[in-house]
Enzyme design. Sequence first.
Site, PDB file in Angstrom:
ATOM      1  N   CYS A 111     -36.759  51.422  55.932  1.00  0.00           N
ATOM      2  CA  CYS A 111     -37.622  51.396  57.102  1.00  0.00           C
ATOM      3  C   CYS A 111     -37.747  52.694  57.743  1.00  0.00           C
ATOM      4  O   CYS A 111     -38.552  52.922  58.509  1.00  0.00           O
ATOM      5  CB  CYS A 111     -37.165  50.300  57.886  1.00  0.00           C
ATOM      6  N   ASN A 135     -41.844  42.716  60.552  1.00  0.00           N
ATOM      7  CA  ASN A 135     -41.513  43.967  60.115  1.00  0.00           C
ATOM      8  C   ASN A 135     -42.042  44.560  58.775  1.00  0.00           C
ATOM      9  O   ASN A 135     -42.075  43.665  57.898  1.00  0.00           O
ATOM     10  CB  ASN A 135     -39.773  43.794  59.845  1.00  0.00           C
ATOM     11  N   HIS A 195     -39.019  51.627  65.284  1.00  0.00           N
ATOM     12  CA  HIS A 195     -39.677  50.737  63.919  1.00  0.00           C
ATOM     13  C   HIS A 195     -39.384  49.230  64.448  1.00  0.00           C
ATOM     14  O   HIS A 195     -38.331  48.787  65.112  1.00  0.00           O
ATOM     15  CB  HIS A 195     -38.354  50.963  62.843  1.00  0.00           C
TER      16      HIS A 195
END
Length: 328
Positions: free
Chosen positions: A112, A285, A255
């Site tokens: 990520c 996500n 994020h």
Amino acid sequence: MSIKIIGTGSYVPEKVLTNFDLEKMVETSDEWIRTRTGIEQRRIASADQATSDLAYEAAVKALEMAKTSAAELDGIIVASISVDHVFPSTACILQKKLGAMKAFCFDLEAACSGLIYSIEVAHALIKSNIKYRKLLVIGAEKLSSIVNWEDRNTCVLFGDGAGAMVLEKTPEGAEDCVLASNLGANGTYTEILQIPAGGSRMPASQQTIDNKLHYMTMSGQDVFKLAVNAMVSSCKEALAFADMPSASVTWLVPHQANYRILKAVASRLDIPEERVYMNVNRYGNTSAASIGICIDEMNRGGFVKPGDIILMTAFGGGLTWGSILLKW
Ligand code: COA
């Protein structure tokens, strides 16, 4: 030498998968997902779309905004954990689709944190080498292809999408848009967020497929705590380097993992929630794509103006993390 972001682009697939849809797939509820994560829905790519196809759509938009033809690109970096193939790189596949035949190409794997890592690498390449003037960096993910749709611990969290940026070397004497940056990693936690099989450690076999070991596994609570601590200290380090208080940050762009993680990070940095950009409710996500999608939405939606200070921060498997403090 300094750099500037001259174009942004993003793409999410059309298909929307809501929490109510997930209620029919695994033992979960809209209420559980919303209260634990802030996610209401996510986008899912079609069977014939691979990660490079999502990346292509985002790249075309970023190049259009940058008034740059693909042929002008000196390099392409694709950050992804859901690459089209183990090799060749998704960046090479994208190069062909775009016709960016002058560009070097490679994929960057930092989970990520991939887009933050990619921007840092692109920034360093542009600043250090006279040859590179325009680079395309993209975070792109088809996470729906690596998620176990029978595992409620993970499948409710993730979505597909891509976010792209065109970075350009600016003329001598111009201000660098990157005010501070740092990257970090801690390989002692590799097992809390991973895909166990499919690599050289455990090559794909009938047994790995039967045991669903080629899908993502995660220890959610461990990740949660480490994510907050790592992003907070990384952001503090970037602010200290630039000698700026957190009060000078116009937008914190974390994020988009989970709104509780985002709120905890903002609170520990003393940044009010209204200055935290969040779209995790709409997309879940999207790993390396999430910050790129946010920045493009903010750019196109008029949320940012020249001179604004943006603090991007990410955390992911590896473990990896990093932050970039930008002047827009
Ligand atoms: N629906 C309903 N119940 C669920 C569920 C779901 N989708 N997923 C897990 N549960 C259950 C668990 O089995 C557990 O049940 P038990 O108490 O009977 O064992 C219970 O809910 C609580 O689970 P827990 O893990 O304590 O929940 P949590 O509050 O920690 O939230 C996460 C779980 C995954 C949302 C949270 O830990 C998280 O967001 N972690 C970070 C994940 C992440 O961001 N990863 C990517 C990083 S880049």
